[in-house]
Motif scaffolding. Structure first.
Motif, PDB file in Angstrom:
ATOM      1  N   CYS A 100      83.984 -77.460 -58.497  1.00 41.84           N
ATOM      2  CA  CYS A 100      82.921 -76.503 -58.800  1.00 41.84           C
ATOM      3  C   CYS A 100      83.465 -75.076 -58.811  1.00 41.84           C
ATOM      4  O   CYS A 100      84.180 -74.675 -57.893  1.00 41.84           O
ATOM      5  N   GLU A 101      83.103 -74.318 -59.837  1.00 43.97           N
ATOM      6  CA  GLU A 101      83.529 -72.918 -59.939  1.00 43.97           C
ATOM      7  C   GLU A 101      82.928 -72.048 -58.845  1.00 43.97           C
ATOM      8  O   GLU A 101      83.500 -71.029 -58.486  1.00 43.97           O
ATOM      9  N   GLU A 102      81.767 -72.425 -58.340  1.00 45.40           N
ATOM     10  CA  GLU A 102      81.095 -71.616 -57.321  1.00 45.40           C
ATOM     11  C   GLU A 102      81.489 -71.989 -55.896  1.00 45.40           C
ATOM     12  O   GLU A 102      81.642 -71.125 -55.049  1.00 45.40           O
ATOM     13  N   THR A 103      81.628 -73.292 -55.637  1.00 44.61           N
ATOM     14  CA  THR A 103      81.822 -73.743 -54.251  1.00 44.61           C
ATOM     15  C   THR A 103      83.194 -74.339 -53.984  1.00 44.61           C
ATOM     16  O   THR A 103      83.534 -74.574 -52.821  1.00 44.61           O
ATOM     17  N   ASP A 104      83.977 -74.594 -55.008  1.00 44.09           N
ATOM     18  CA  ASP A 104      85.278 -75.269 -54.908  1.00 44.09           C
ATOM     19  C   ASP A 104      85.166 -76.694 -54.382  1.00 44.09           C
ATOM     20  O   ASP A 104      86.169 -77.320 -54.065  1.00 44.09           O
ATOM     21  N   GLU A 105      83.952 -77.221 -54.320  1.00 45.52           N
ATOM     22  CA  GLU A 105      83.739 -78.613 -53.907  1.00 45.52           C
ATOM     23  C   GLU A 105      83.940 -79.521 -55.115  1.00 45.52           C
ATOM     24  O   GLU A 105      83.733 -79.107 -56.255  1.00 45.52           O
ATOM     25  N   PRO A 106      84.315 -80.796 -54.893  1.00 45.67           N
ATOM     26  CA  PRO A 106      84.436 -81.728 -56.016  1.00 45.67           C
ATOM     27  C   PRO A 106      83.109 -81.886 -56.766  1.00 45.67           C
ATOM     28  O   PRO A 106      82.049 -81.974 -56.153  1.00 45.67           O
ATOM     29  N   ILE A 107      83.178 -81.883 -58.068  1.00 42.01           N
ATOM     30  CA  ILE A 107      81.989 -82.071 -58.901  1.00 42.01           C
ATOM     31  C   ILE A 107      81.513 -83.508 -58.821  1.00 42.01           C
ATOM     32  O   ILE A 107      80.322 -83.776 -58.830  1.00 42.01           O
ATOM     33  N   GLY A 108      82.440 -84.437 -58.747  1.00 43.39           N
ATOM     34  CA  GLY A 108      82.098 -85.852 -58.640  1.00 43.39           C
ATOM     35  C   GLY A 108      82.412 -86.605 -59.916  1.00 43.39           C
ATOM     36  O   GLY A 108      82.190 -86.103 -61.024  1.00 43.39           O
ATOM     37  N   VAL A 109      82.923 -87.805 -59.746  1.00 46.39           N
ATOM     38  CA  VAL A 109      83.350 -88.636 -60.874  1.00 46.39           C
ATOM     39  C   VAL A 109      82.176 -88.979 -61.786  1.00 46.39           C
ATOM     40  O   VAL A 109      82.290 -88.899 -63.009  1.00 46.39           O
ATOM     41  N   ARG A 110      81.045 -89.347 -61.211  1.00 48.37           N
ATOM     42  CA  ARG A 110      79.901 -89.751 -62.045  1.00 48.37           C
ATOM     43  C   ARG A 110      79.430 -88.594 -62.933  1.00 48.37           C
ATOM     44  O   ARG A 110      79.118 -88.792 -64.104  1.00 48.37           O
ATOM     45  N   ARG A 111      79.361 -87.402 -62.382  1.00 48.30           N
ATOM     46  CA  ARG A 111      78.940 -86.239 -63.176  1.00 48.30           C
ATOM     47  C   ARG A 111      79.970 -85.936 -64.266  1.00 48.30           C
ATOM     48  O   ARG A 111      79.609 -85.639 -65.410  1.00 48.30           O
ATOM     49  N   LEU A 112      81.247 -86.024 -63.942  1.00 45.82           N
ATOM     50  CA  LEU A 112      82.282 -85.759 -64.945  1.00 45.82           C
ATOM     51  C   LEU A 112      82.306 -86.823 -66.032  1.00 45.82           C
ATOM     52  O   LEU A 112      82.611 -86.523 -67.184  1.00 45.82           O
ATOM     53  N   GLU A 113      81.978 -88.049 -65.682  1.00 46.82           N
ATOM     54  CA  GLU A 113      81.876 -89.101 -66.698  1.00 46.82           C
ATOM     55  C   GLU A 113      80.761 -88.755 -67.690  1.00 46.82           C
ATOM     56  O   GLU A 113      80.918 -88.900 -68.884  1.00 46.82           O
ATOM     57  N   ALA A 114      79.638 -88.284 -67.145  1.00 51.94           N
ATOM     58  CA  ALA A 114      78.491 -87.951 -67.993  1.00 51.94           C
ATOM     59  C   ALA A 114      78.710 -86.649 -68.760  1.00 51.94           C
ATOM     60  O   ALA A 114      78.275 -86.504 -69.902  1.00 51.94           O
ATOM     61  N   ARG A 115      79.358 -85.685 -68.128  1.00 56.19           N
ATOM     62  CA  ARG A 115      79.569 -84.366 -68.731  1.00 56.19           C
ATOM     63  C   ARG A 115      80.977 -83.882 -68.386  1.00 56.19           C
ATOM     64  O   ARG A 115      81.167 -83.113 -67.443  1.00 56.19           O
ATOM     65  N   PRO A 116      81.981 -84.332 -69.140  1.00 50.04           N
ATOM     66  CA  PRO A 116      83.369 -84.015 -68.791  1.00 50.04           C
ATOM     67  C   PRO A 116      83.707 -82.519 -68.805  1.00 50.04           C
ATOM     68  O   PRO A 116      84.738 -82.131 -68.279  1.00 50.04           O
TER      69      PRO A 116
END
Length: 138
Positions: A100-116
């Motif tokens: 995440c650009e704001e929190t530096d936390e992982p965005i998550g695989v499922r979200r990246l699969e849906a919206r790379p």
């Protein structure tokens, strides 16, 4: 050296987030998406060059112009999407993709699969959308 992916590989939440194999998976996914968009764009350009606006019937000409406008608007959105794909590919190269650009936390695989091309975690995106709605209502 890039890792080799098996054809049936899919990233899971169980593996280390953004390990080299996941990075390669998303890099290839983004490159395929980009190639598809560029191919569609080339087809549109070819189609527009072949088409003639010299239709004798005014209704046919108006329909053709409307179709052309819609097609060009779609291609413009895709052009912007290609630049977002390029930015995502750049983030893979520098090692920030998937965070995440704001929190530096992982965005998550499922979200990246849906919206790379995602740059925000789901929580940060929801917060961002709430802020937009609040400012729009004011």
């Amino acid at each position: 050296m890039r890792p080799t992916l098996s054809p049936d590989y899919r990233p899971t939440e169980d593996e280390e987030f953004m390990n080299p194999v996941q990075q390669e998976y998303f890099r290839q996914k983004l490159l395929r998406w980009r190639a598809e968009l560029l191919a569609e764009s080339s087809e549109t350009l070819f189609h527009l060059k072949e088409e003639s606006l010299s239709e004798p019937d005014i209704t046919d000409r108006a329909t053709l112009e409307t179709d052309r406008f819609t097609e060009l608007r779609t291609r413009d959105r895709e052009r912007k999407l290609i630049s977002k794909i390029d930015a995502a590919l750049q983030r893979i190269e520098v090692g920030t993709y998937g965070y995440c650009e704001e929190t530096d936390e992982p965005i998550g695989v499922r979200r990246l699969e849906a919206r790379p091309i995602a740059t925000l975690s789901l929580e940060a995106q929801e917060r961002h959308e709430r802020m937009e709605r609040t400012h729009r209502e004011e």
